[in-house]
Scaffold this active site. Structure first.
Site, PDB file in Angstrom:
ATOM      1  N   HIS A 305     -25.681  20.551   5.642  1.00  0.00           N
ATOM      2  CA  HIS A 305     -24.715  19.464   5.840  1.00  0.00           C
ATOM      3  C   HIS A 305     -23.839  19.364   4.595  1.00  0.00           C
ATOM      4  O   HIS A 305     -24.318  19.531   3.472  1.00  0.00           O
ATOM      5  CB  HIS A 305     -25.468  18.144   6.055  1.00  0.00           C
ATOM      6  N   ASN A 306     -22.523  19.118   4.802  1.00  0.00           N
ATOM      7  CA  ASN A 306     -21.599  19.031   3.656  1.00  0.00           C
ATOM      8  C   ASN A 306     -21.852  20.185   2.677  1.00  0.00           C
ATOM      9  O   ASN A 306     -22.017  19.983   1.477  1.00  0.00           O
ATOM     10  CB  ASN A 306     -21.762  17.689   2.932  1.00  0.00           C
ATOM     11  N   GLU A 335     -21.320  23.825   7.047  1.00  0.00           N
ATOM     12  CA  GLU A 335     -20.300  22.850   7.453  1.00  0.00           C
ATOM     13  C   GLU A 335     -19.068  22.964   6.569  1.00  0.00           C
ATOM     14  O   GLU A 335     -19.177  23.124   5.352  1.00  0.00           O
ATOM     15  CB  GLU A 335     -20.866  21.432   7.372  1.00  0.00           C
ATOM     16  N   ASP A 337     -15.515  20.824   6.019  1.00  0.00           N
ATOM     17  CA  ASP A 337     -14.640  19.679   6.289  1.00  0.00           C
ATOM     18  C   ASP A 337     -13.215  20.050   5.866  1.00  0.00           C
ATOM     19  O   ASP A 337     -12.946  20.225   4.670  1.00  0.00           O
ATOM     20  CB  ASP A 337     -15.094  18.452   5.491  1.00  0.00           C
ATOM     21  N   HIS A 350     -14.863  16.202   0.800  1.00  0.00           N
ATOM     22  CA  HIS A 350     -15.375  15.066   1.572  1.00  0.00           C
ATOM     23  C   HIS A 350     -14.269  14.025   1.628  1.00  0.00           C
ATOM     24  O   HIS A 350     -13.976  13.360   0.641  1.00  0.00           O
ATOM     25  CB  HIS A 350     -16.633  14.502   0.903  1.00  0.00           C
ATOM     26  N   GLU A 384     -15.316  20.581  10.729  1.00  0.00           N
ATOM     27  CA  GLU A 384     -14.896  19.189  10.871  1.00  0.00           C
ATOM     28  C   GLU A 384     -13.401  19.186  10.604  1.00  0.00           C
ATOM     29  O   GLU A 384     -12.954  19.209   9.450  1.00  0.00           O
ATOM     30  CB  GLU A 384     -15.660  18.300   9.880  1.00  0.00           C
TER      31      GLU A 384
END
Length: 752
Positions: A305-306, A335, A337, A350, A384
């Site tokens: 995650h992230n 992931e 973003d 983020h 994302e």
């Protein structure tokens, strides 16, 4: 005392240059480029360097802590200084665990080459050492540390200091007795060989000797028949043959005379018990042993995650190094973003925080380089997407051009799938998870299409987790995002869709559709409709991720989600702790390929399995786990304060279905981290063995404050082998802290 490393490299020109020392620039940023004197120390296992301009402050690192040496501009810092330093003068040291990399610049290309090739040779040699050589190297390291005046000898005062350093509080009179017994030259000091004798007396394993004598016919050696008896009766190796016993003697017995007589001495017995074959972890599970031809949704998939973050989610640094480290750790779902960046180039960070920003194309380049170094099975890039249509087109171009043939752009057989392909079908492929216009069945010609009510999975879940007003929720749902066709077309088997409930999934869900759920939503479904969740996960992929309140990048316990078959249980890989220990424990088997086949009851479309009621399952077969914690060996110090000794205890934790969650611990041993003896037996009932993980934790007992962590080891219950076994402990970062270990005896029995 000559170390094994040094003996192997006598005459090596690169090492001679390294031992002479060199001025290297230690580069931390564009503004921090300081010259420091680096030198390989006499043991050929440690690099020392001046750590401040005063030359009075020195630091060092062990070669065994270096995982890799990268040449040229292979770090973000060195890439940013590409115009200032030639690539042939630059190199990066990558350390194990979560220790930051070290970027160095030599004054000449020749100097850089000597350090690169010299360090690589030392690392390769360290990794190829057998257990005896590693132990000899460890003894040598202690000798060098204890020999304060560097005269090649140790007086009794130095020996006493050594005992404190080695985490043992020995009676001074007893220590003096051992010292005099080892001092054959009667010089009131120990030379190198005498130190070895002293060490062997110091480390005598009385519990191993007693076990050895129990099975030895004459109390002096194990014959082939004696060893067969031990392997059959204690290790429960039912198919043990005479040939296998002879092979173990050949492999682990240090005495040539004993080998010729087909016998094993107590030293050979100890070497065997400390080897991978004497480990608690089933050696057959180290390689690729599972069926890899089942649909993707039938596997647990190691997921991050992230992934771009190195620290917290508010102001921590973003780095491509985080992707490299996750992929090298076996992660198969990363992931990304994505946000609009300057100069038309998408960036990764983020959103709406102070985390630093990195280029999307650099992230994809790092994935392309490291995706298949550890595992050949597919990597999923979870997008994302917060970008404008224009920058989405740039993203699509980067994905296609950088990933090339490894990027999956169509179904594997050219047909509309009735089920997901297998990891075997997708070997060497990178899949994109994200929004998609229509489905695989549709022939969509529009260049763009509005996706009404469709927002980022995580944005939506984060919004719903808040105490939003009805008006705010309506505003959120009215959001529209534009998706460009080029990016949409790259999504094949992992189309992100809003989760509308299990009934809708059963009636209209497609195998290539998947949903992302926050940990709180997932827990609600587990509690309310656990069996339906299991059935859903037998057909489609589900991704779970940490809730938005975890701004410190902490993790939730992944076990609850695995219990219902969630495949992509995403964790913050950058954060050490119990949760990442469990993740490592689950995925360290099956050749660490990042895919673990789920138990059969989690793969059946009509499964009636409920984690809260395992006894109702057709496959219910509970077992009893009996663990005798015998002893510990060379536990590391926690408090570096001089004279401090640990008071160790062992806690055994079971993770699995709710009925299996339990913890038990031994008493603590006062002032002995060197060779504590517990001899305590702990019993557990395991209701669902296929899902259980067992975590061994060693802590330093403290009556006034929280116990300090010393080491741990986590493995699946089904990978445990019975008998007398060593557990080689890992640090908080998940790296080996050899020779620290636990010695245990394991028995597993069926419960009627």
């Amino acid at each position: 005392m000559e170390s094994p490393q040094k003996l192997r490299f006598q005459g090596n020109e690169n090492l001679q240059r390294m031992m002479a020392g060199a001025m290297l620039r230690k580069v931390k940023s564009r503004s921090s480029k300081k010259q420091r004197h680096f030198k390989l120390l006499e043991d050929c296992a440690t690099v020392g360097y001046q750590s401040s301009w005063t030359r009075k402050s020195n630091s060092s690192f062990s070669v065994c802590d270096v995982e890799a040496v990268r040449e040229g501009h292979q770090s973000e810092v060195l890439q940013s200084l590409a115009n200032e330093f030639a690539p042939e003068c630059c190199f990066t040291l990558v350390f194990r665990g979560r220790q930051g990399n070290l970027d160095l610049v030599a004054e000449t290309a020749e100097e850089a080459a000597s350090w690169v090739h010299g360090l690589r040779a030392l690392i390769e040699n360290m990794e190829s050492m057998d257990n005896r050589e590693k132990l000899d190297q460890w003894i040598c390291d202690w000798f060098v540390k204890a020999d304060k005046n560097k005269d090649g000898r140790m007086n009794f005062k130095e020996v006493r200091q050594l005992l404190k350093m080695m985490n043992i509080d020995m009676n001074e009179q007893h220590a003096l007795l051992l010292f005099k017994a080892a001092d054959k030259s009667q010089s009131d000091s120990l030379e190198a060989e005498e130190f070895v004798v002293f060490y062997k007396m110091l480390t005598e394993r009385k519990e191993i000797l007693a076990l050895f004598q129990e099975y030895s016919s004459d109390g002096k050696k194990l014959s082939v028949c004696d060893l067969e008896d031990f392997l059959r009766d204690e290790q429960l190796e039912g198919d043990t043959s005479q040939q296998h016993a002879i092979e173990l003697i050949e492999r682990y017995e240090p005495s040539e005379m004993a080998k010729k007589g087909q016998a094993m001495s107590v030293d050979g017995f100890l070497m065997y018990l400390c080897s991978p074959e004497g480990s608690i972890f089933n050696t057959e599970h180290r390689g690729l042993y599972q069926d890899m031809s089942q649909p993707l949704c039938h596997y647990f998939i190691s997921s991050s995650h992230n992934t771009y973050l190195l620290e917290d989610q508010l102001k921590g640094p973003s780095s491509v190094e985080a992707y490299i480290q996750a992929l090298k750790r076996g992660c198969r779902c990363v992931e990304v973003d994505c946000w609009d960046g300057p100069n038309g180039e998408p960036i990764v960070y983020h959103g709406y925080t102070l985390t630093s920003k990195i280029l999307f194309k650099d992230v994809i380049a790092s994935v392309a380089s490291y995706a298949f170094k550890v595992s050949e099975y597919p990597v999923i890039i979870s997008l994302e997407n917060h970008c404008s249509v224009e920058q989405q087109e740039v993203m699509a171009k980067h994905l296609s051009s950088i990933l090339g043939d490894s990027l999956l752009k169509s179904t594997v057989d050219g047909r509309v799938p009735t089920e997901l392909p297998s990891p075997e079908d997708l070997k060497g492929k990178i899949l994109i998870k994200g929004k998609k216009i229509g489905g695989i069945e549709d022939n969509v010609d529009a260049a763009q299409e509005s996706l009404a009510g469709e927002v980022s999975d995580e944005d939506e879940a984060a919004e719903m987790d808040k105490d939003s007003s009805p008006a705010e929720e309506t505003k959120q749902k009215d959001k529209k995002s534009k998706l460009c066709k080029e990016l949409s077309d790259l999504v094949v088997y992992c189309k992100s869709v809003h989760f509308g409930g299990f009934q809708k999934s059963r009636e209209t869900g497609k195998p290539y559709e998947m949903s992302s759920l926050s940990e709180s939503k997932a827990r609600k479904y587990i509690k309310d409709t656990g069996t339906e969740f299991v059935q859903h996960n037998s057909r489609q992929l589900t991704r779970v991720y940490p809730g938005g309140i975890r701004t410190d990048s902490s993790n939730y316990c992944p076990q609850d989600m695995w219990n219902v078959g969630c495949q992509i249980v995403a964790l913050n890989f950058q954060t050490a702790g119990t949760e990442m220990d469990l993740n490592d424990g689950l995925f360290n088997r099956n050749n660490s390929c990042g895919y673990i086949l789920k138990p059969e009851f989690l793969r059946q479309y009509d499964s009636a399995f409920d984690p809260d009621k395992p006894q109702d399952s057709r496959s219910y077969a509970p077992q009893r786990l009996i663990i005798k914690v015998v002893s510990g060996q060379q536990l590391p110090k926690v408090n570096k304060k001089e004279g401090s000794i640990v008071d160790p205890l062992v806690r055994i934790e079971i993770y699995g279905v709710p009925q299996d969650q339990s913890k038990q611990e031994t008493k603590h041993i006062d002032n002995n981290g060197f060779n504590p003896i517990w001899d305590e037996t702990l019993l557990f009932t395991i209701h669902t063995p296929e899902l259980a993980l067992v975590r061994f934790v060693v802590e330093d007992h403290d009556t006034a404050t929280k116990n300090d962590f010393i080491g741990q080891y986590t493995l699946p219950f089904t990978s445990i082998v019975q008998g007398y076994r060593h557990i080689h402990l890992l640090s908080k970062d998940g790296t080996c802290i050899a020779p620290s270990s636990l010695f245990v005896h394991i028995r597993i029995t069926d419960l009627a």
